[in-house]
Design a protein around this motif. Sequence first.
Motif, PDB file in Angstrom:
ATOM      1  N   LEU A   9      33.977  55.102 -22.903  1.00 38.32           N
ATOM      2  CA  LEU A   9      33.845  54.145 -21.802  1.00 38.32           C
ATOM      3  C   LEU A   9      33.512  54.866 -20.492  1.00 38.32           C
ATOM      4  N   CYS A  10      34.296  55.922 -20.204  1.00 36.06           N
ATOM      5  CA  CYS A  10      34.059  56.647 -18.956  1.00 36.06           C
ATOM      6  C   CYS A  10      32.655  57.247 -18.931  1.00 36.06           C
ATOM      7  N   TYR A  11      32.244  57.822 -20.062  1.00 33.15           N
ATOM      8  CA  TYR A  11      30.940  58.469 -20.126  1.00 33.15           C
ATOM      9  C   TYR A  11      29.818  57.444 -19.974  1.00 33.15           C
ATOM     10  N   ALA A  12      29.962  56.327 -20.700  1.00 36.12           N
ATOM     11  CA  ALA A  12      28.922  55.297 -20.652  1.00 36.12           C
ATOM     12  C   ALA A  12      28.812  54.707 -19.247  1.00 36.12           C
ATOM     13  N   ALA A  34      36.509  61.111 -39.894  1.00 35.62           N
ATOM     14  CA  ALA A  34      36.901  61.084 -38.479  1.00 35.62           C
ATOM     15  C   ALA A  34      35.667  61.115 -37.582  1.00 35.62           C
ATOM     16  N   LEU A  35      34.685  61.972 -37.934  1.00 33.82           N
ATOM     17  CA  LEU A  35      33.455  62.037 -37.145  1.00 33.82           C
ATOM     18  C   LEU A  35      32.725  60.704 -37.166  1.00 33.82           C
ATOM     19  N   LEU A  36      32.704  60.071 -38.341  1.00 35.31           N
ATOM     20  CA  LEU A  36      32.031  58.787 -38.482  1.00 35.31           C
ATOM     21  C   LEU A  36      32.701  57.741 -37.599  1.00 35.31           C
ATOM     22  N   THR A  37      34.051  57.701 -37.653  1.00 36.51           N
ATOM     23  CA  THR A  37      34.791  56.731 -36.840  1.00 36.51           C
ATOM     24  C   THR A  37      34.478  56.934 -35.362  1.00 36.51           C
ATOM     25  N   VAL A  38      34.519  58.199 -34.928  1.00 35.42           N
ATOM     26  CA  VAL A  38      34.231  58.485 -33.523  1.00 35.42           C
ATOM     27  C   VAL A  38      32.841  57.998 -33.147  1.00 35.42           C
ATOM     28  N   SER A  39      31.848  58.255 -34.035  1.00 37.43           N
ATOM     29  CA  SER A  39      30.481  57.887 -33.663  1.00 37.43           C
ATOM     30  C   SER A  39      30.313  56.369 -33.632  1.00 37.43           C
ATOM     31  N   VAL A  40      31.006  55.649 -34.557  1.00 34.90           N
ATOM     32  CA  VAL A  40      30.896  54.197 -34.554  1.00 34.90           C
ATOM     33  C   VAL A  40      31.504  53.628 -33.273  1.00 34.90           C
ATOM     34  N   VAL A  41      32.716  54.093 -32.901  1.00 32.77           N
ATOM     35  CA  VAL A  41      33.357  53.593 -31.686  1.00 32.77           C
ATOM     36  C   VAL A  41      32.502  53.934 -30.465  1.00 32.77           C
ATOM     37  N   TYR A  42      32.021  55.191 -30.414  1.00 35.74           N
ATOM     38  CA  TYR A  42      31.191  55.623 -29.290  1.00 35.74           C
ATOM     39  C   TYR A  42      29.954  54.741 -29.163  1.00 35.74           C
ATOM     40  N   GLY A  43      29.281  54.506 -30.306  1.00 36.13           N
ATOM     41  CA  GLY A  43      28.065  53.690 -30.281  1.00 36.13           C
ATOM     42  C   GLY A  43      28.346  52.280 -29.787  1.00 36.13           C
ATOM     43  N   THR A  44      29.440  51.687 -30.303  1.00 33.29           N
ATOM     44  CA  THR A  44      29.786  50.329 -29.903  1.00 33.29           C
ATOM     45  C   THR A  44      30.048  50.255 -28.401  1.00 33.29           C
ATOM     46  N   VAL A  45      30.872  51.167 -27.897  1.00 34.00           N
ATOM     47  CA  VAL A  45      31.213  51.154 -26.476  1.00 34.00           C
ATOM     48  C   VAL A  45      29.955  51.314 -25.622  1.00 34.00           C
ATOM     49  N   CYS A  46      29.090  52.263 -26.013  1.00 32.26           N
ATOM     50  CA  CYS A  46      27.865  52.491 -25.245  1.00 32.26           C
ATOM     51  C   CYS A  46      27.008  51.228 -25.225  1.00 32.26           C
ATOM     52  N   TRP A  47      26.922  50.578 -26.387  1.00 39.98           N
ATOM     53  CA  TRP A  47      26.079  49.392 -26.498  1.00 39.98           C
ATOM     54  C   TRP A  47      26.616  48.273 -25.620  1.00 39.98           C
ATOM     55  N   VAL A  48      27.953  48.070 -25.656  1.00 43.27           N
ATOM     56  CA  VAL A  48      28.561  47.013 -24.851  1.00 43.27           C
ATOM     57  C   VAL A  48      28.335  47.271 -23.364  1.00 43.27           C
ATOM     58  N   VAL A  49      28.625  48.492 -22.940  1.00 45.55           N
ATOM     59  CA  VAL A  49      28.464  48.834 -21.523  1.00 45.55           C
ATOM     60  C   VAL A  49      27.014  48.644 -21.081  1.00 45.55           C
ATOM     61  N   SER A  50      26.089  49.122 -21.917  1.00 48.78           N
ATOM     62  CA  SER A  50      24.677  49.060 -21.524  1.00 48.78           C
ATOM     63  C   SER A  50      24.190  47.610 -21.474  1.00 48.78           C
ATOM     64  N   SER A  51      24.630  46.770 -22.443  1.00 47.70           N
ATOM     65  CA  SER A  51      24.163  45.381 -22.423  1.00 47.70           C
ATOM     66  C   SER A  51      24.772  44.631 -21.241  1.00 47.70           C
TER      67      SER A  51
END
Lengths: 275, 275, 275, 275
Positions: free
Chosen positions: B27-30, B232-249
């Motif tokens: 969230l902070c990064y996005a 664990a890497l997969l989970t992190v990337s899915v959460v990261y992707g979702t958060v980035c997408w929400v913030v950007s939209s």
Amino acid sequence: MGNFKGHALPGSFFLIAGLWWTGKFSLCYATRRSKSTGVVATRALQRRLEVIEGTVMLSFSVIGMLAEQFVADGPHLHLYDYAEHRWNHLMNWQHATMYLFFGLAGVVSLVVHTTGVAPLALDRMLLALAFFTEGFLFLYHLHGREMLDVHVHQLLLYAVFGGALTSFLEVFQRGNILLELLRAALSLLQGSWFWQIGFVLYPPSGLVEWDQKDHNSMMFITMCYCWHLAFALLTVSVVYGTVCWVVSSRSKRAQPMEMGLLKASDKDLESEEDM
Amino acid sequence: MGNFKGHALPGSFFLIAGLWWTGKFSLCYATRRSKSTGVVATRALQRRLEVIEGTVMLSFSVIGMLAEQFVADGPHLHLYDYAEHRWNHLMNWQHATMYLFFGLAGVVSLVVHTTGVAPLALDRMLLALAFFTEGFLFLYHLHGREMLDVHVHQLLLYAVFGGALTSFLEVFQRGNILLELLRAALSLLQGSWFWQIGFVLYPPSGLVEWDQKDHNSMMFITMCYCWHLAFALLTVSVVYGTVCWVVSSRSKRAQPMEMGLLKASDKDLESEEDM
Amino acid sequence: MGNFKGHALPGSFFLIAGLWWTGKFSLCYATRRSKSTGVVATRALQRRLEVIEGTVMLSFSVIGMLAEQFVADGPHLHLYDYAEHRWNHLMNWQHATMYLFFGLAGVVSLVVHTTGVAPLALDRMLLALAFFTEGFLFLYHLHGREMLDVHVHQLLLYAVFGGALTSFLEVFQRGNILLELLRAALSLLQGSWFWQIGFVLYPPSGLVEWDQKDHNSMMFITMCYCWHLAFALLTVSVVYGTVCWVVSSRSKRAQPMEMGLLKASDKDLESEEDM
Amino acid sequence: MGNFKGHALPGSFFLIAGLWWTGKFSLCYATRRSKSTGVVATRALQRRLEVIEGTVMLSFSVIGMLAEQFVADGPHLHLYDYAEHRWNHLMNWQHATMYLFFGLAGVVSLVVHTTGVAPLALDRMLLALAFFTEGFLFLYHLHGREMLDVHVHQLLLYAVFGGALTSFLEVFQRGNILLELLRAALSLLQGSWFWQIGFVLYPPSGLVEWDQKDHNSMMFITMCYCWHLAFALLTVSVVYGTVCWVVSSRSKRAQPMEMGLLKASDKDLESEEDM
């Protein structure tokens, strides 16, 4: 895959990777230095190289995983042999796991360099994790083998963990040509050492078998590892020199007015020294 | 607490922590990247998140310490059993000590982010110490157990000390999204591995018991650890992707005029490459 | 070369290298600080020193390699003794390999400092590799020897790997006088310790032989190593002080007007403190 | 000096050093932050503190060395007992060697802070070497003792090598308050742990002797070490808080106009976050 081919195959992969990395990083560095082609061109070139690398890494990994699973004596995706109450072809599963992480590194590299959603250094981080996982699995892979067998694989770990450390440092020092070439050299070392392991443990017919318990063989093998390192360094320097020479002669032809090139590259050195 | 629940409980804590950290840092990064909301808003948000994190960490630790002390067969704050001349429930005391350091990290995080008296990076330093202490106590915790028992706990140490190292590096490289996400992934790994340990050492009734001395089990477990890491890497990337997408939209909807957003994020990538 | 001379020879090399490095780096540092001579002069001087160093390193290495090969009981380039089915004079080959990497470091240093084609920090990287290879070969060199013999060589490894680490750090922190002097001190330590090993393992006639299994000897030797370190630090500080004093008195004579020199060096200190 | 007093003495030294460092670094940091006193005053104060520290460190070391040599059962500068053909009081010599390196660190600190001839970070480098030498001598000091004896000394090594590492990092990150306070905390930990060792190995009459082979004692001692660490952190934070409060209240009294102080320290936090 405890046979000659099982070591020659990954060895060839790492040799190709080492040569590719040497070429790629030398090209990028030489282009940056000569400053003859525009900066945009350089960056576009670099991105295209990264995309090619990611694609090849991903496809090699998928092919490797499929091969480990579906060879004649492979596990065919069965993890546990319920009939005999034991794990099914653990070796193949381990090798497939190694390929899996290099595949992940390939996917991440593609995502990083085609879209802009992930931070740039992520490709190096994943590469470091892939090398680390490879070394980690090898580390717990060696119980109960012959002394020489354990020793040659332990030596391999220096190159593997060295590659992991170098990639991890690149997360913070991206674009440092020395780290990049060191990683390429360690990859070459790993590749040629896989071939050497194949020759030592599974000598092709016609060659004498090694005495697996001879102490002198251990000492020779250790020294031999250093020669492989020297050979890898030599290869890197030859490729680097060739690429630099080609780029510099091309940029000279393109801009014949710019006679002060040698002087410029000299200045470059000076400015580096200032830093 | 040598039972299934005793491993599932910390496992759940670390899984939650890993998910929380992934979400928070993404969230902070996005938000920082999209630059749509004002800088002040971002910082206020970040501080509120940190305060919530500190409070939760502190309360969980206090609850954990109290639970370890006052469960039915706990030490009830008695350290030495004078009747039988031996230490009283050392295991519970050790776990309470682990909670203590995470509690300290929570207190320090609260002090750092609500008052201005302490240097900012202190929260990471204390978190590194908490992870280090956890690993340190586990390290001297394993004498005289079965081979498989020792091995699964040793594997855990990679995630624990990895977390300590990552937090310590963040003291010097605060705000590096890669280190933050790596820490989150290692926390997820630790959490899911605690659950795995529970299933391996104390299989719920109905499941077959593991042969604690089988060499193949060791090799399978090592490989399994790598799968947990991949997960664990997969989970992190899915959460990261979702958060980035929400913030950007969201930021697109808020500022429909700013059509050049994709281009801007592209520029962002370029400028990172320049560095 | 398991005799007194075989340890005194490399010991003398490393002592000379340590003294040379102390002098060189002190001179460069003192010249940079006094700022009396022009910057160009300094840089030309530094480059000339580097070229001399590379040449000497290269020729010493070649002489060393030839000596190891062609001494009376050397291998004369034969690696395998087919008559007796065993490796031929492995010790000499190992020592020649060590010289090889220092030779490579010399060649690279020459290339870096006479042409501008290679990145500047490459000389430190190769030096780090040369030290690392030396330590690496020693590490797998000690199986099956007496306790004291193993111990004195293990102590040597601290200086060798310390030198490798220091050189590697210099890749990223080039020109850091503290790292440079630390490397010089570790080289002096290595040199004097080689002499000590010679005296301990092959006492010249007239001296009492050491009891190779006495535990007290081990403890004394460990302490003795610390004294060698203190001696190395002392030597470095004496040379550093002398060089600084000479440079400063010369620059005073050259520019008698500049009376505020002491004050200037004081300011220098202040500005360092600001950093 | 294998007795209670022989551990209480260095323990007290390190406790004093830890308290002194906490106070000194807190004072410098608080003064720098409040910016009320002029910069010159701060620097003069800091230099005076450093000179006092160097003098005290040097005199303590000299006293320690003399005490180790000339106590009743000391070696009186005789290294070898020719009558009985054995080393003379090696323990005392080892302790004197440890003091020697702390003495060198004191001398260097004096030279660095009174004259301007040496680079500033040299004091940290020598301190790191002094800690390293202490740990190095302890490491080879423990052969053939009881399990508990070895264990309590091994735990000590974490604090010793931690101090060496922290000081070495300060060479590159001078003035980082977190590293400075961490070093102070590790020094306090070392000091209180020396006292603990004294109580465990040489219990004063009236206390029960420890069972040196009990496994539970080992686990308790490990946990106890963590409590000492928590205690050290608490002490550091109390001293830090007190010093900050005193400095801030003083600077308020000095400049009553500057009402926006709290806001300023808030801004400070913000600007740190920006970094």
